[in-house]
Design a protein around this motif. Sequence first.
Motif, mmCIF file in Angstrom:
data_model
loop_
_atom_site.group_PDB
_atom_site.id
_atom_site.type_symbol
_atom_site.label_atom_id
_atom_site.label_comp_id
_atom_site.label_asym_id
_atom_site.label_seq_id
_atom_site.Cartn_x
_atom_site.Cartn_y
_atom_site.Cartn_z
ATOM 1 N N HIS A 134 -1.042 7.545 -1.290
ATOM 2 C CA HIS A 134 -2.303 8.194 -1.833
ATOM 3 C C HIS A 134 -2.585 7.889 -3.265
ATOM 4 O O HIS A 134 -3.742 7.682 -3.790
ATOM 5 N N PRO A 181 -13.085 0.769 -3.707
ATOM 6 C CA PRO A 181 -11.619 -0.221 -3.903
ATOM 7 C C PRO A 181 -12.419 -1.355 -4.921
ATOM 8 O O PRO A 181 -13.261 -1.862 -4.828
ATOM 9 N N LEU A 226 -9.715 -4.906 -1.436
ATOM 10 C CA LEU A 226 -9.609 -4.355 -0.109
ATOM 11 C C LEU A 226 -8.694 -5.253 0.633
ATOM 12 O O LEU A 226 -8.632 -6.710 0.699
ATOM 13 N N SER A 246 -11.871 10.920 -1.699
ATOM 14 C CA SER A 246 -11.099 10.949 -2.750
ATOM 15 C C SER A 246 -11.546 11.322 -4.158
ATOM 16 O O SER A 246 -12.845 11.070 -4.366
ATOM 17 N N THR A 291 0.846 -1.191 0.009
ATOM 18 C CA THR A 291 0.031 0.034 -0.159
ATOM 19 C C THR A 291 0.983 1.386 0.074
ATOM 20 O O THR A 291 0.329 2.515 0.093
ATOM 21 N N ALA A 331 -7.593 -0.103 -1.344
ATOM 22 C CA ALA A 331 -7.914 0.443 0.264
ATOM 23 C C ALA A 331 -7.701 -0.596 1.132
ATOM 24 O O ALA A 331 -7.843 -1.852 1.000
ATOM 25 N N GLN A 332 -7.047 0.026 2.381
ATOM 26 C CA GLN A 332 -6.452 -1.093 3.367
ATOM 27 C C GLN A 332 -7.495 -0.397 4.665
ATOM 28 O O GLN A 332 -7.671 0.636 5.018
ATOM 29 N N GLY A 335 -13.759 8.274 3.994
ATOM 30 C CA GLY A 335 -13.123 7.582 3.118
ATOM 31 C C GLY A 335 -13.639 7.589 1.879
ATOM 32 O O GLY A 335 -13.155 7.197 0.822
ATOM 33 N N ALA A 356 -13.096 2.243 4.393
ATOM 34 C CA ALA A 356 -12.198 1.601 3.134
ATOM 35 C C ALA A 356 -13.260 1.527 1.952
ATOM 36 O O ALA A 356 -12.809 1.804 0.927
ATOM 37 N N GLY A 363 -14.166 4.354 -0.415
ATOM 38 C CA GLY A 363 -13.215 4.669 -1.564
ATOM 39 C C GLY A 363 -13.513 3.855 -2.682
ATOM 40 O O GLY A 363 -12.757 3.967 -3.561
ATOM 41 N N TYR A 414 -4.037 4.526 -3.525
ATOM 42 C CA TYR A 414 -5.253 4.442 -2.941
ATOM 43 C C TYR A 414 -6.282 4.909 -4.214
ATOM 44 O O TYR A 414 -7.344 4.210 -4.304
#
Length: 234
Positions: free
Chosen positions: A71, A153, A156, A103, A48, A79-80, A100, A148, A151, A74
């Motif tokens: 960033h 993702p 994940l 972004s 990450t 996403a973490q 979250g 998370a 975002g 991400y």
Amino acid sequence: MLKLHDVSAQYGQAKVLHHVSIEVKEGEIVAIVGSNGAGKSTLVKAITGLIQPTAGKVLFNDRDITALPAHEIYEMGIAQVMERRRLFPDMTVLENLLIGGASKRALPHREESLRYVYELFPILKERAGQRAKTLSGGQQQMVAIGRALMGRPSMLILDEPSIGLAPVIVKEVFQAIQTINKQGVTVLLNEQNVKRSLSICHHAYVLENGKIVLEGTGLELLHDEKTMKAYIGV
């Protein structure tokens, strides 16, 4: 979707990862299991962008992300969920979730994502105005996962999601992980709860002293009691 090739990492002079290679295919749940101190969290940080590998490559959808800042990784769709949640304790559940979704990738879909999180964890809608620090450990973990997911993702990564939780809550969290995966999100699960992890994953790697010592399907490793006991004592 994700490939690590001969990745090594260290903190100062202390070497933690030694030529680690793993592969995560799109749509899978892949587990990294091992005892405390095996290097699992360092492996996640190397993916990450929270630390830079000292050797090897990290590829995400065939793009080299080894040297990218966190960033940017991400924004690419990784996403973490960090170990021990790392929420903003004096902010409300809703405020933590909205962060979250702030972004560039996620902002246009924030309301839709919020509805999805509330469907996955209905208790969070009930507690939306409550400060995060007043929630139970299980509810805080739901907020961390929800944040998370805000975002949007495609992958994940969960770092020790069961730590500090009661067994009944652990069961709920792992059920949620399976639901998230079935709805199209690839999952990399970094977890000490070996039996629970192997029971839901498609593929697994055993990490010991910073090295991959064993791999196979979750069921293969789950039923290989002799080998598992030799490596991680279960």
